[in-house]
Design a protein around this motif. Structure first.
Motif, PDB file in Angstrom:
ATOM      1  N   UNK A  19       0.851  -1.208   0.000  1.00  0.00           N
ATOM      2  CA  UNK A  19       0.000   0.000   0.000  1.00  0.00           C
ATOM      3  C   UNK A  19       0.878   1.247   0.000  1.00  0.00           C
ATOM      4  N   UNK A  20       1.923   1.249   0.815  1.00  0.00           N
ATOM      5  CA  UNK A  20       2.794   2.411   0.940  1.00  0.00           C
ATOM      6  C   UNK A  20       3.473   2.736  -0.379  1.00  0.00           C
ATOM      7  N   UNK A  21       4.031   1.714  -1.031  1.00  0.00           N
ATOM      8  CA  UNK A  21       4.707   1.921  -2.322  1.00  0.00           C
ATOM      9  C   UNK A  21       3.721   2.429  -3.366  1.00  0.00           C
ATOM     10  N   UNK A  22       2.570   1.799  -3.409  1.00  0.00           N
ATOM     11  CA  UNK A  22       1.577   2.220  -4.403  1.00  0.00           C
ATOM     12  C   UNK A  22       1.166   3.670  -4.158  1.00  0.00           C
TER      13      UNK A  22
ATOM     14  N   UNK C  67      13.384  -1.086  -0.577  1.00  0.00           N
ATOM     15  CA  UNK C  67      12.122  -1.494   0.039  1.00  0.00           C
ATOM     16  C   UNK C  67      11.407  -2.528  -0.831  1.00  0.00           C
ATOM     17  N   UNK C  68      11.338  -2.243  -2.126  1.00  0.00           N
ATOM     18  CA  UNK C  68      10.667  -3.175  -3.039  1.00  0.00           C
ATOM     19  C   UNK C  68      11.380  -4.518  -3.051  1.00  0.00           C
ATOM     20  N   UNK C 102      11.101  -3.431 -11.276  1.00  0.00           N
ATOM     21  CA  UNK C 102       9.956  -2.836 -11.965  1.00  0.00           C
ATOM     22  C   UNK C 102       9.312  -1.768 -11.093  1.00  0.00           C
ATOM     23  N   UNK C 103       9.143  -2.117  -9.806  1.00  0.00           N
ATOM     24  CA  UNK C 103       8.559  -1.138  -8.891  1.00  0.00           C
ATOM     25  C   UNK C 103       9.448   0.095  -8.800  1.00  0.00           C
ATOM     26  N   UNK C 104      10.755  -0.148  -8.688  1.00  0.00           N
ATOM     27  CA  UNK C 104      11.695   0.960  -8.620  1.00  0.00           C
ATOM     28  C   UNK C 104      11.625   1.852  -9.842  1.00  0.00           C
ATOM     29  N   UNK C 106       9.044   2.203 -11.908  1.00  0.00           N
ATOM     30  CA  UNK C 106       7.787   2.952 -11.907  1.00  0.00           C
ATOM     31  C   UNK C 106       7.931   4.184 -11.027  1.00  0.00           C
ATOM     32  N   UNK C 107       8.568   3.993  -9.888  1.00  0.00           N
ATOM     33  CA  UNK C 107       8.797   5.128  -8.994  1.00  0.00           C
ATOM     34  C   UNK C 107       9.631   6.188  -9.692  1.00  0.00           C
ATOM     35  N   UNK C 108      10.730   5.737 -10.290  1.00  0.00           N
ATOM     36  CA  UNK C 108      11.653   6.664 -10.925  1.00  0.00           C
ATOM     37  C   UNK C 108      10.965   7.459 -12.027  1.00  0.00           C
ATOM     38  N   UNK C 109      10.173   6.748 -12.825  1.00  0.00           N
ATOM     39  CA  UNK C 109       9.540   7.405 -13.958  1.00  0.00           C
ATOM     40  C   UNK C 109       8.450   8.368 -13.512  1.00  0.00           C
ATOM     41  N   UNK C 110       7.832   8.075 -12.401  1.00  0.00           N
ATOM     42  CA  UNK C 110       6.762   8.952 -11.950  1.00  0.00           C
ATOM     43  C   UNK C 110       7.268  10.134 -11.159  1.00  0.00           C
ATOM     44  N   UNK C 111       8.385   9.952 -10.567  1.00  0.00           N
ATOM     45  CA  UNK C 111       8.856  10.943  -9.612  1.00  0.00           C
ATOM     46  C   UNK C 111      10.023  11.755 -10.138  1.00  0.00           C
ATOM     47  N   UNK C 112      10.828  11.142 -10.980  1.00  0.00           N
ATOM     48  CA  UNK C 112      12.080  11.779 -11.418  1.00  0.00           C
ATOM     49  C   UNK C 112      11.876  13.018 -12.280  1.00  0.00           C
TER      50      UNK C 112
END
Lengths: 106, 236, 112
Positions: A19-22, C67-68, C102-104, C106-112
């Motif tokens: 949930x946190x990551x999402x 974390x992921x 993949x999670x990382x 997605x984070x990078x692409x959304x946040x960077x």
């Protein structure tokens, strides 16, 4: 015992971390200001409940994990290690609850 | 010619290099025996059956614990020519390639890897259906011959000398699943002690290297589940 | 390198352990940063601005990855311990790491 607590909190954290990551990925698109974050969390009962559970689970899970690492990769095995990790657990709990409340209370 | 580096000494020592003629289908045991019989009779090593039944010949071959009798040189080095032979990791070295097995077997006892019967000769035979899940779980692990390869492969044994290790825990699991055994609860307590099954971090080297195809990782997982069930107050 | 350290299960356990330690070290800092909200949104914004430097931005992505990764590899451990399926170790480790990356990303692409 510690193993039971570790696995039990692992199950809880699997959910909480997902949930946190999402949430942070979704919320942080295009940059994020404090006001935007706080607008989501202040007065939000779901946030409070979830993150208090999250913080408690982490405060249990992390020190137990560190205990294994220290006992296996160093020679520190005495009771003083358990004491230090208990203190770390309390630290995480205090800091975590403080942070959660800081973001909940307007 | 093979260049064979062999550990000489005990905990302290050195590598001594021998040259051994390369032969077709040669095993590591052939190589070690050649050295001891033809070149240096003071070399200490173990073997017995030489056909993969007794588990005496295990040692570290090019960094990996193996049975020397069933390991072909060609499999280890292909077209290369360097072999490095060392005693098994995680065991105290007696001399050269022979190690002290006492601690290893003591842990079997500590893990309650001993069968305790509830019955007397006055009782009827125990009925154990071979296809029952419990018997299948036991059967998956009973072929262990105590060779020590899994124990040598295990990093947690290296990091925690009290860790019972994959072989002892695997044996305990076979007995937990033996319906004729009468000491289930004490056995689970024994493996649940610190440095018991909970110390396994699922590296799975034991399962990868067991020459008999036993998977101690899953036996240990079973013990973890049994331990949790017992801790949570349920039987089974 | 000895053979047991070349096993995929060992690589998984090592990454799981190192990511866990990194997270444990980072967490108090994370809580302290969030607690600046106590002093109002402005105080928190000032702290967030500091974290926009390249070094800290990189650290942030690394922590999300940690974390992921810790979560996916932890799920692998839980699966081995509690599910009756027999895994193919290398495949499971690769899958766990791929999911984490993949999670990382997605984070990078959304946040960077």
């Amino acid at each position: 015992m510690l193993f039971v607590a570790q696995r039990a909190t692992a199950f809880v954290l699997a959910f909480a971390v997902a949930v946190h990551l999402a949430t942070i990925i979704y919320a942080e698109r295009g940059g994020l200001t404090a006001a935007e974050i706080l607008a989501r969390t202040q007065g939000n009962g779901w946030f409070l409940a979830l993150y208090l559970v999250f913080v408690t689970a982490v405060a249990i899970h992390a020190p137990i994990g560190l205990r294994n690492v220290v006992r296996e990769w160093s020679r520190w095995r005495a009771d003083s290690l358990d004491l230090a990790l208990a203190a770390f657990s309390i630290l995480l709990l205090i800091l975590g609850v403080t942070a959660t409340l800081a973001m909940f209370i307007p | 010619m093979l260049q064979v580096e062999v550990w000489r000494g005990a905990e302290r020592g050195r590598f001594q290099t021998f040259q051994v003629a390369r032969r077709e289908h040669q095993t590591i045991l052939d190589v070690v025996t050649d050295i001891q019989r033809e070149q240096d009779p003071t070399l200490a090593y173990r073997f017995a059956c030489r056909v993969g039944m007794c588990g005496s010949c295990a040692m570290t071959v090019n960094g990996r614990p193996r049975w020397t009798c069933r390991t072909r040189v060609a499999v280890v080095i292909g077209s290369g020519d360097r072999l490095r032979l060392e005693p098994l990791r995680n065991f105290t070295v007696v001399k050269d390639l022979a190690v002290e097995m006492t601690d290893f077997f003591d842990k079997w006892r500590t893990a309650e890897g001993v069968f305790h019967s509830e019955r007397t000769r006055a009782d009827d035979f125990a009925v154990v259906p071979p296809a029952s899940p419990q018997r299948q779980a036991a059967d998956a692990g009973i072929e262990c011959i105590g060779c020590g390869v899994c124990y040598a492969a295990c990093d947690v044994v290296s990091w925690d000398r009290d860790y019972l290790g994959p072989a002892a825990l695997n044996r305990a699991w076979t007995l937990v699943n033996d319906v004729r055994d009468g000491r289930r609860a004490p056995r689970i307590r024994a493996v649940a002690a610190s440095s018991g099954c909970q110390a396994c971090h699922v590296h799975m080297s034991c399962t990868a290297f067991c020459p008999k195809g036993i998977a101690p990782t899953y036996a240990i997982a079973g013990l973890k589940r049994a331990m949790l069930a017992q801790a949570l107050g349920r039987s089974g | 390198m000895i053979a047991s350290h070349r096993q995929p299960g060992f690589v998984a356990a090592l990454l799981h352990r190192l990511s866990g330690v990194a997270l444990a070290v980072f967490l108090p800092l994370h809580f302290l940063a969030l607690a600046t909200a106590l002093r109002g949104a402005d105080a928190m914004d000032r702290l967030l601005a500091i974290t926009q430097t390249p070094v800290l931005k990189f650290a942030e992505v690394a922590l999300v990855l940690a974390l992921a990764m810790h979560m996916t590899l932890g799920l692998r451990v839980l699966a081995i311990e509690f599910l009756p399926i027999r895994e193919r170790t290398a495949a499971a480790v690769s899958l766990s790491l791929a999911a984490a990356v993949a999670i990382g990303l997605v984070f990078l692409l959304n946040v960077g």
